[in-house]
Each structure stands twice: as C-alpha cells, then as structure tokens.
Design an enzyme around this catalytic site. Sequence first.
Site, PDB file in Angstrom:
ATOM      1  N   ARG A  89       3.874   2.443   2.980  1.00 21.58           N
ATOM      2  CA  ARG A  89       4.787   1.946   1.951  1.00 21.58           C
ATOM      3  C   ARG A  89       6.209   2.397   2.286  1.00 21.58           C
ATOM      4  O   ARG A  89       6.537   3.573   2.165  1.00 21.58           O
ATOM      5  CB  ARG A  89       4.389   2.447   0.562  1.00 21.58           C
ATOM      6  CG  ARG A  89       5.377   1.955  -0.517  1.00 21.58           C
ATOM      7  CD  ARG A  89       4.824   2.055  -1.926  1.00 21.58           C
ATOM      8  NE  ARG A  89       4.709   3.421  -2.402  1.00 21.58           N
ATOM      9  CZ  ARG A  89       4.427   3.739  -3.677  1.00 21.58           C
ATOM     10  NH1 ARG A  89       4.239   2.780  -4.583  1.00 21.58           N
ATOM     11  NH2 ARG A  89       4.319   5.000  -4.035  1.00 21.58           N
ATOM     12  N   ASP A 118       5.137  11.489  -9.762  1.00 24.06           N
ATOM     13  CA  ASP A 118       6.019  11.040  -8.695  1.00 24.06           C
ATOM     14  C   ASP A 118       7.226  10.371  -9.334  1.00 24.06           C
ATOM     15  O   ASP A 118       7.435  10.471 -10.551  1.00 24.06           O
ATOM     16  CB  ASP A 118       5.286  10.120  -7.704  1.00 24.06           C
ATOM     17  CG  ASP A 118       4.852   8.791  -8.317  1.00 24.06           C
ATOM     18  OD1 ASP A 118       5.208   8.500  -9.483  1.00 24.06           O
ATOM     19  OD2 ASP A 118       4.165   8.030  -7.620  1.00 24.06           O
TER      20      ASP A 118
END
EC number: 2.3.3.9
Length: 538
Positions: free
Chosen positions: A169, A450
């Site tokens: 990613r 996150d």
Amino acid sequence: MSAAAQIDNVRITGKVEPAHEKILTPEAVKFLVVLHRNFEATRQQNLRNRQLRQTRFDGGALPDFLPETAHIRENKSWRCAPPAPGLRDRRVEITGPVDKKMVINALNSGAYTYMADFEDSNSPTWANNLDGQVNMNLAITRQIDFTQQSNGKSYKLKPEGQTATLIIRPRGWHLNEEHFIVDGKPMSASLFDFGLYFFNNAKELVKRGFGPYFYLPKMESHLEARLWNDAFNLAQDYIGMPRGTIRGTVLIETITAVFEMDEILYELRDHSSGLNCGRWDYIFSFIKRQRYNKNAVLPDRSDVTMTVPFMNAYVDLLIKTCHNRHVAAIGGMAAQIPIKGDEKANAAAMDKVRNDKLREVQKGHDGTWVAHPALVQIALEIFNKNMVGPNQYHVRRDEVNVKALDLLNANVPGKISEEGARANVSALLGYCANWMGGIGCVPINFSMEDAATAEISRLMLWQWCYHGVSTHDGKKVTPQFVDKLLDEEAAKLNKLDAKRVDTAKRYLAEQVRAKVPSEFLTTDLTPFLDDNAAPARL
C-alpha cells in the site's frame, strides 16, 4: 553524495544510507522522474477537484451517484480481469508496517496475503520509507532476516510456498514525498512508493510466479483511479512488461468513492483485483465531507459499528458491485489485539473479532483484514467454516438496492459521552506523539491505532464542538471541555516524549477551535516529523 542524487533536476534532501543505494539507483530515480513529469499536473487537478466538491458540500449539496457515468453502472456486461496468481483466495489478509520484524511475522503468519503498509500504519520518515523499500526487496528475494537485540531471538521466512502473497500500500494522492524534489517540486508520495517498489521488484515477482500487487488508498473519485491506471500502463511499458500484470485493490474509504465504485472498477478493470471496506477512514470521510451538516453528527466512536444504517448500506453495495464485476470484496480491519494477563477481557475481545468476521463472511465478503498475527487463526476458522471455495463471487446480492440516502443515513443508535470524548483524546494524543517520533502503528487500549483511527477521533471532537452538542448526561462539548481532557490525558503519557505530546496537545486544541477542520493530520504534522527519531531498522 549518492549517484542517484546527481540526476539533473532532482534534489534528494534526506540522507541516503549505503543500504538504500541498492534501491535508490540512478535508473530508479530516472523512472521516478518520468512518473512525476507525466502525472503531477493531473494529480494536482484531481486534488483541486476534491476542494471544489467540498465547496459544494459545504453549501448544502449531498454526495450522490454521478448522472454522467450512469451508463457504466447500468451496463452489466463488462467484467474486471480474472484473479492474478496468489489473489484468487484472499480469505484472511494481515496488514502492518514495513519494518523487518513485522514483514517476517506477517509473511509467516498463515494469512493468505500480507498488505505491507507505507501508508496509515507507517510513520513516513525518510529512513522508514527507504528501509521499507529495502525490506520489500529482501523479502521478495527471500534474503530477509532479523535478530532481536534485546533477547537474541532470530526471525526468518518460512519456505517458499508457505508465506503470504505480498501486496503493497503506497501513500495517498494527497501526500508529497518532501525529501524527493523534481524540477523544484516535491514528488507525489503515491508515485514515489509505487515507482520504487515496481521498478526494483516487478520482474523478480513475475519470475517467482506472482506479480506487483497494490492496495490503493483514499481515492475520492474514478478520475483518481484513472490516474492510477495510466501510471500502471506507463510503468509496465517502461520496463517491457505486459499490460495487466499489475493488480490493484482499491480501498473504499471515502464517502465520495462509495458512489463511484462501478466507475472505479471500470477505470482499473484490466488491473483490478477488487475493493476493500476501509471502514475507519470511511467514517472519517463521512464526517469530514459533511462537516457542516448537523444531521451527520455521529455518537461515540464505539457506537459506530458495521451494522449501523450507513455502514451496512456501504458494505452491501460494495459486495454487490464487486461480485457483479467478478472481483474480490474484502472486509474491514479487526483492530483488536490480544489482552495479556486478563483472560476474561481477552476472551470478550476475541469474541468481538469472531462475530465481526462471521458477519462479513455471511454477507458475502471474500476475505477480511486483521492487524495482529494472533487473529489470523480466528479469522481463518470463521472463513474456512463458512466459505465454500476460494471466494464468494457467486454470491450476487441481487436483493440489495441501495439508494443515495441509505449511504448517508446517520441515524446511529448510541450516545455522545465524556468517556467517548476522553477515548478520542487519549488515542489521538498517544498516536500523534508516536507518529512524530517515527512509529506509525500503536497499541492503545488493546486496539491497534493508526492514522485512520486517529482521524476519526480528531473529526469527531471537532464535529461535537462545532455543532455544540451535549453529552448524554448534559455536559456541553466545547473547546474548553476538550482542553480539560487534553490536560488530564497528556499527564498520563509520561513515558512518551514530552515535547511531542505537547505538540499533539496544542494541535488538537487548535483543531477543535477551527471553523474549517484540516484535511489530514498527517499533512499538518509532517513538519514535526522527526527524521532522526527512529533508527534505521535494516
């Protein structure tokens, strides 16, 4: 000075360690320059389009399906590319940052795929980004190993064929790589991450029976997917690789993208491997894009589950859309982590994971995400028991008929509480302080936090203050109310760097007073990112 830093019109402002020169070669840098010069103008136009859309939403318009692309949605004959090697069965995917220990543990975890994350769970220091690129190359060539200095424990990859399929990613379109300047401007972080990985590893991946696979984050329109597809085609042509070798799974994590899922798949159809429910960023975007709409005010984060109206509609439409086009519909993240020393609390947390994964597989998802290796077997048991075959593309969900207002239905059962506000403050302070210090994935209150979960906390607190809501027991949520929580929660973080905690504290205090909340905290806090905080983890 490295040879790569001597390319004309390129300036590298970060230190290039000897180990980095293997991947930041002059040839790789020239490729990055080609990507920048071909696509930067379009990237900037797409970002301006985001601002124009936001202006319309601020004026009272609501997100909706696009009339000009109705023909794509209504045409049932087109299909995406068939699954690439290693992506036909994706029943459990593990995600995490790109440091050596995590890479080895994730590849060995028993998950079918591993999403190596240069985005939300990675603090994007220059060292972290380049170390991660080195680690990807070492993992692909199966030369990666790691020894824990504290206890001498050694980590090595399992034999080939017993490790997860690797998916990368890159960072989102809105971010720059501030250390890599081309023609006087910073390069797109998306193209920097993609370009370095692709150039250094694509041919080796194909030799080993797979391909260069990507997760594509935070897109807000099908035009942004078109830009990715154009970049994929140029990249494959540049190295002489057949078009269609790359595969990209798109995270549907913005309220605008959910209205363009067919169009996004169509733009990427020769390179598409499906869509994913990026649930945390999706909640963040739901608030952000409807920031002045009082009808979009949400209760405590813990009450915004996958079964509330707008989230349930999002899931149903995503599965139906993917299966109509014969690609994977991947479920959301289980952010829980094991609770050591409290068997009862741990059992309750793991039951939440089981129930979440059971809901996903029964809905028709083809796979799911976990954030911790200990959750892999729990998710596998659920999917193995309930999913016959490698995927559920045959589950068409023809009964689903989601309308625009279903996707905007914020009638969420729950309450706004001081406990919920305190949890937001605690998570945000702890995460931001760690992020500025080079750590992008942080266990807080037995969940893996996150950037996406931190963003929900930030926008919820802003939303509650801006709209002047009260808690369920009558306390007005004001900036001063948040200030008190900030003082109390910051005092508990005495194990973290005091200067970074104070920066995070001041940042949140400013945010809850803003008439216009910032687009992304990671953009705001990049000037405070300490490139010297985290030692290279090579």
